[in-house]
Design an enzyme around this catalytic site. Structure first.
Site, mmCIF file in Angstrom:
data_model
loop_
_atom_site.group_PDB
_atom_site.id
_atom_site.type_symbol
_atom_site.label_atom_id
_atom_site.label_comp_id
_atom_site.label_asym_id
_atom_site.label_seq_id
_atom_site.Cartn_x
_atom_site.Cartn_y
_atom_site.Cartn_z
ATOM 1 N N CYS A 20 -62.160 -15.990 -15.031
ATOM 2 C CA CYS A 20 -63.429 -15.256 -15.050
ATOM 3 C C CYS A 20 -63.488 -14.134 -14.017
ATOM 4 O O CYS A 20 -64.464 -13.385 -13.976
ATOM 5 C CB CYS A 20 -64.585 -16.231 -14.843
ATOM 6 S SG CYS A 20 -64.458 -17.691 -15.890
ATOM 7 N N HIS B 56 -72.181 -13.774 -9.923
ATOM 8 C CA HIS B 56 -71.316 -14.365 -10.951
ATOM 9 C C HIS B 56 -72.125 -15.384 -11.756
ATOM 10 O O HIS B 56 -72.110 -15.361 -12.979
ATOM 11 C CB HIS B 56 -70.108 -15.016 -10.291
ATOM 12 C CG HIS B 56 -69.138 -15.611 -11.250
ATOM 13 N ND1 HIS B 56 -68.494 -14.863 -12.209
ATOM 14 C CD2 HIS B 56 -68.703 -16.888 -11.411
ATOM 15 C CE1 HIS B 56 -67.698 -15.650 -12.914
ATOM 16 N NE2 HIS B 56 -67.803 -16.888 -12.454
ATOM 17 N N GLU C 44 -72.085 -20.096 -4.776
ATOM 18 C CA GLU C 44 -72.300 -18.661 -4.641
ATOM 19 C C GLU C 44 -73.508 -18.360 -3.760
ATOM 20 O O GLU C 44 -73.475 -17.428 -2.946
ATOM 21 C CB GLU C 44 -72.471 -18.000 -6.007
ATOM 22 C CG GLU C 44 -72.583 -16.479 -5.916
ATOM 23 C CD GLU C 44 -72.501 -15.776 -7.247
ATOM 24 O OE1 GLU C 44 -72.323 -14.540 -7.248
ATOM 25 O OE2 GLU C 44 -72.627 -16.443 -8.300
ATOM 26 N N LYS D 165 -75.691 -13.295 -16.828
ATOM 27 C CA LYS D 165 -75.257 -14.333 -17.776
ATOM 28 C C LYS D 165 -76.420 -15.159 -18.305
ATOM 29 O O LYS D 165 -76.255 -15.884 -19.289
ATOM 30 C CB LYS D 165 -74.216 -15.229 -17.124
ATOM 31 C CG LYS D 165 -72.898 -14.533 -16.819
ATOM 32 C CD LYS D 165 -71.891 -15.479 -16.198
ATOM 33 C CE LYS D 165 -70.619 -14.764 -15.805
ATOM 34 N NZ LYS D 165 -70.796 -13.869 -14.616
ATOM 35 N N HIS E 141 -71.485 -16.547 -20.862
ATOM 36 C CA HIS E 141 -70.331 -16.243 -20.010
ATOM 37 C C HIS E 141 -69.193 -15.671 -20.842
ATOM 38 O O HIS E 141 -68.578 -16.370 -21.648
ATOM 39 C CB HIS E 141 -69.886 -17.516 -19.289
ATOM 40 C CG HIS E 141 -68.904 -17.286 -18.199
ATOM 41 N ND1 HIS E 141 -68.412 -16.028 -17.876
ATOM 42 C CD2 HIS E 141 -68.298 -18.147 -17.331
ATOM 43 C CE1 HIS E 141 -67.570 -16.132 -16.864
ATOM 44 N NE2 HIS E 141 -67.477 -17.406 -16.530
ATOM 45 N N PHE F 189 -61.570 -19.802 -12.520
ATOM 46 C CA PHE F 189 -60.842 -21.058 -12.381
ATOM 47 C C PHE F 189 -59.551 -20.810 -11.608
ATOM 48 O O PHE F 189 -58.936 -19.749 -11.710
ATOM 49 C CB PHE F 189 -60.493 -21.629 -13.758
ATOM 50 C CG PHE F 189 -61.629 -22.340 -14.449
ATOM 51 C CD1 PHE F 189 -62.850 -22.532 -13.826
ATOM 52 C CD2 PHE F 189 -61.460 -22.833 -15.733
ATOM 53 C CE1 PHE F 189 -63.887 -23.191 -14.474
ATOM 54 C CE2 PHE F 189 -62.486 -23.493 -16.397
ATOM 55 C CZ PHE F 189 -63.702 -23.678 -15.762
#
Length: 422
Positions: A171, A311, A322, A343, A348, A408
């Site tokens: 991502c 994010h 975050e 998002k 996503h 990830f």
């Protein structure tokens, strides 16, 4: 290209293109963001009865015929087509030719990030292999499936002969593509870069795989309310697809041709958590290092950042980390930031997310408006005192903004944009 320099070259944004679940061009995408219009719906592209998450952010009414004829459409994965359409819009926005020639072609490169690459091709090809054998695989399986063909086909179709490759960091891929493209220009290896990301993973196999990880929202009875970053009721992210490309250009080159400049890309930071394959490092430590590095390279003070495009995927662990990272980096200035989560409307888009959100960040600067975080009705206690722009867009002027993307494997990217000024 120019020779030895004593100062870093400045990098500006001169064009943008986007194909998203809430609009198939930048203008429609931005107006939908500002309106708080959700793009998450029940899945239409296949029967989702066998998977736990039956919702997604799908791109509807998508047409790539302006860049590919019917035969070439069959020979390109959907993620490549999304990238190509966004790139064509970005070139047009930048006032560049539909196909580059001569010196301009040699000075223009392409970096397009993706998490899954040709995921539709991979899933469908493996079914063909299992049911009909290897002799029935398409000769186009490999070039349709491999992750670098988004960048490769943009280069082929649009005539870009400079540096070209894919960034693949889950991502964070789109953010890394932007940052690495800016560095390519700064070191003099290109004058223009088409940079961004594309993803097309709304397929039963991929959604089933993420369901197996328990990563996806199962709020199937409320698609529009399923992606809820920073909300206590969040239960996972919503799979989505899309693509965005930005034209980055050396300031000298842009000025020489009289280009309109949207904003300046002034900072880029990247880091690794070295912690866990899916969970963020405790306290968002890795994300914080990427953010600090981006701001440091931008030459800005912490209190000069007015907006953070988070994010914020709508996962309990990711969102919380975050928020901790933002508090760690910005300290007493954190409550004065306008923080938003695109998002909440898009879902996503994985490897495309950093590029799509970069487009939103640039528009937020130029329009003096921060899109809302929708579905935020019961904020996580970790967000107390922070301005998450809930529900309704906010008119606010600021000169610099940060956009985060985390993937990830603990791979993080952050980019800083600044209002353009001579």
């Amino acid at each position: 290209m120019t020779g030895t320099r004593t100062e870093p070259r400045r990098v500006v944004v001169t064009g943008m293109g986007a194909v998203t679940p809430i609009g198939n061009d930048v203008t429609t995408f931005w107006s939908s963001l500002v309106a708080g219009r959700p793009g998450v719906r029940g899945i239409q592209s296949f029967d989702p009865a066998r998977v736990c998450s039956r919702i997604a952010g799908e791109v509807v009414d998508f047409d790539s015929s302006a860049v590919l004829d019917r035969k070439e459409q069959r020979r390109n994965d959907r993620f490549t087509q999304l990238a190509l359409v966004a790139a064509a819009e970005a070139l047009h926005d930048a006032g560049l030719p539909k196909r580059l020639e001569g010196t301009l072609a040699e000075q223009t490169g392409v970096i397009v990030g993706t998490g899954l690459g040709g995921s539709m091709t991979i899933a469908e090809g493996l079914v063909t292999f299992a049911e009909r054998g290897p002799d029935r695989l398409s000769p186009f399986f490999v070039p349709m499936a491999i992750a670098n063909l988004g960048a490769g086909q943009i280069s082929i179709v649009l005539g870009c002969k400079g540096p070209g490759y894919a960034t693949v960091s889950a991502c964070a891929s789109g953010g890394h593509a932007l940052g690495e493209s800016a560095e390519t220009i700064r070191r003099g290896d290109a004058e223009v870069m088409l940079a961004g990301g594309a993803e097309a993973g709304v397929h039963e196999a991929w959604i089933g795989a993420f369901c197996a990880m328990r990563a996806l929202s199962t709020r199937n009875d409320d698609p529009a309310g399923a992606s809820r970053p920073f909300d206590r009721g969040r239960d996972g992210f919503v799979m989505a697809e899309g693509g965005a490309i930005l034209v980055l250009e050396s300031l000298e080159h842009a000025q020489e041709r009289g280009a309109h400049i949207h904003a300046e890309l002034v900072g880029y930071g990247a880091s690794s958590d070295a912690s866990h394959i899916t969970l963020p490092a405790p306290g968002g430590e890795g994300a914080a290092r990427a953010m600090r590095r981006a701001i440091e390279k931008a030459g800005l003070a912490i209190d000069e950042i007015g907006h953070v495009n988070a994010h914020a995927t709508s996962t309990p662990e990711g969102d919380g980390a975050e928020l901790e990272a933002i508090r760690s980096v910005f300290g007493a200035h954190a409550p004065r930031l306008a923080i938003t989560a695109n998002k909440s409307m898009l879902g996503h888009t994985l490897g495309a997310a950093g590029a799509i959100e970069a487009v939103a960040t640039v528009r937020a600067i130029t329009e003096g408006c921060v899109p809302p975080t929708i579905n935020l009705v019961d904020p996580d206690p970790a967000a107390e005192g922070l301005d998450l722009v809930p529900g309704t867009a906010r008119s606010v002027r600021f000169d610099a903004a940060l956009s985060n993307s985390f993937g990830f494997g603990g791979q993080n990217s952050a980019v800083v944009f600044r209002r353009w000024a001579e």
